[in-house]
Design an enzyme around this catalytic site. Structure first.
Site, short mmCIF file in Angstrom:
data_model
loop_
_atom_site.label_atom_id
_atom_site.label_comp_id
_atom_site.label_asym_id
_atom_site.label_seq_id
_atom_site.Cartn_x
_atom_site.Cartn_y
_atom_site.Cartn_z
CE LYS A 61 -3.82 -2.40 2.24
NZ LYS A 61 -4.53 -2.71 3.49
CG ASP A 117 -9.20 0.38 4.75
OD1 ASP A 117 -9.01 0.20 3.53
OD2 ASP A 117 -8.45 -0.08 5.64
CD GLN A 154 -3.23 -4.43 6.50
OE1 GLN A 154 -3.11 -3.46 5.78
NE2 GLN A 154 -3.92 -5.51 6.12
#
Ligand code: NAP
Length: 290
Positions: free
Chosen positions: A56, A123, A100
């Site tokens: 990422k 997200d 994460q």
């Protein structure tokens, strides 16, 4: 009669096109004095999570997004993580915050995800954004289903009025996927592990999205001839191969479109994270969403 052979949807190529646009948008932002910033929080030392984070951050660097990594040991307290999120929420240079997953058991994932400002929730996991999906105006669509929507759009696969079957009902893939395609006026059915006779549903699908994490779950006899089959699954087999949830070789003889694994949905997920981060920075500093 010859069986149709599906067009293989090249997620890497679609992703590259979107990333080229991302670069232009970032350059525009920088001309206006805004450097898009993404904060990435990693708890523990799970190698797969560390790899995802590295990918990422590399993708961010590629398009000119500044990414900052915050590492915590696996025994960190929830309060320490929450304090960092609070600081990042207030930091004007940070436009996106990503935690994460998975988190270690002592940390309540839902609480952490809710602590992220909905305006920086790139997200798309905050309740505000999830609720927005239901009414059709979410701020940040979750990256994996957003990527699938973009693949369908790119291939000009019509969604309105089509039968869509989503196999998998997780909060991060299956459920948001179903909601997003319902917003596009598809007739949507969601299947999960307790669904009885999966094939009776999948066979009706004009668009079949599979996100179960079970190799070979979808066999050719479960797929309608001419269907578009999107395989979100990622499974590592004992021999080291990476495969999806769909019997790719069998199903491609029957479908009209199919995504490969790897190289289908996977590259799109990271790309949509970039898109969400840039969209957040573009709104900066006049954001007042909630
Ligand atoms: P998850 O949280 O484990 O959810 C899996 C879902 O599939 C659950 O709803 C489960 O049903 C359902 N399921 C399991 N076995 C099934 C079966 N035999 N028949 C029908 N449904 C079944 O997984 P996830 O996070 O959604 O991820 C799903 C897959 O996508 C995984 O392989 C993951 O690695 C992959 N993934 C890929 C990307 C990407 O970028 N390509 C991103 C995220 C995830 P229940 O709800 O009844 O348990």
């Amino acid at each position: 009669m010859l069986a149709p052979t599906a067009k293989i949807i090249d997620g890497k190529a679609v992703s590259a096109k979107i990333r080229a646009k991302c670069k232009e948008r970032v350059a525009d932002l920088k001309r206006r004095g805004v450097v898009p910033g993404l904060a990435v929080i990693l708890v523990g030392s799970d190698p797969a999570s560390a790899l995802y984070v590295r990918n990422k951050m590399r993708a961010c660097a590629d398009v000119g997004i500044k990414s900052l990594r915050y590492d915590f040991p696996s025994d960190v307290s929830a309060d320490d993580v929450l304090a960092t999120i609070n600081d990042l929420n207030a930091n004007q240079d940070i436009h996106g915050i990503l935690v994460q997953l998975p988190l270690p058991p002592q940390i309540a994932t839902a609480k952490v995800l809710r602590a992220i400002s909905a305006e920086k929730d790139v997200d798309g996991f905050h309740l505000y954004n999830v609720g927005g999906l239901v009414v059709g105006d979410t701020v940040f669509p979750p990256c994996t289903p957003y990527g699938v929507v973009k693949l369908l759009e790119h291939e000009q696969i019509p969604v309105e009025g089509r039968n869509v079957v989503v196999v998998g009902a997780s909060n991060i893939v299956g459920k948001p996927m179903a909601l997003m395609l319902m917003q596009q006026d598809a007739t949507v059915c969601i299947c999960h592990a307790k669904t009885r006779d999966l094939a009776q549903f999948t066979i009706l699908a004009d668009i079949l999205v599979v996100a179960a994490g079970r190799p070979n779950l979808i066999l050719p006899q479960m797929v309608k001839t001419g269907a578009a089959v999107i395989d979100v699954g990622i499974n590592r087999l004992a021999d080291g191969r990476l495969v999806g949830d769909v019997d790719f070789e069998g199903v491609r003889q029957k479908a009209s479109y199919i995504t490969p694994v790897p190289g289908g949905v996977g590259p799109m997920t990271v790309t949509m994270l970039l898109v969400n981060t840039i969209a957040s920075a573009e709104r900066h500093p006049d954001r007042s969403l909630v």
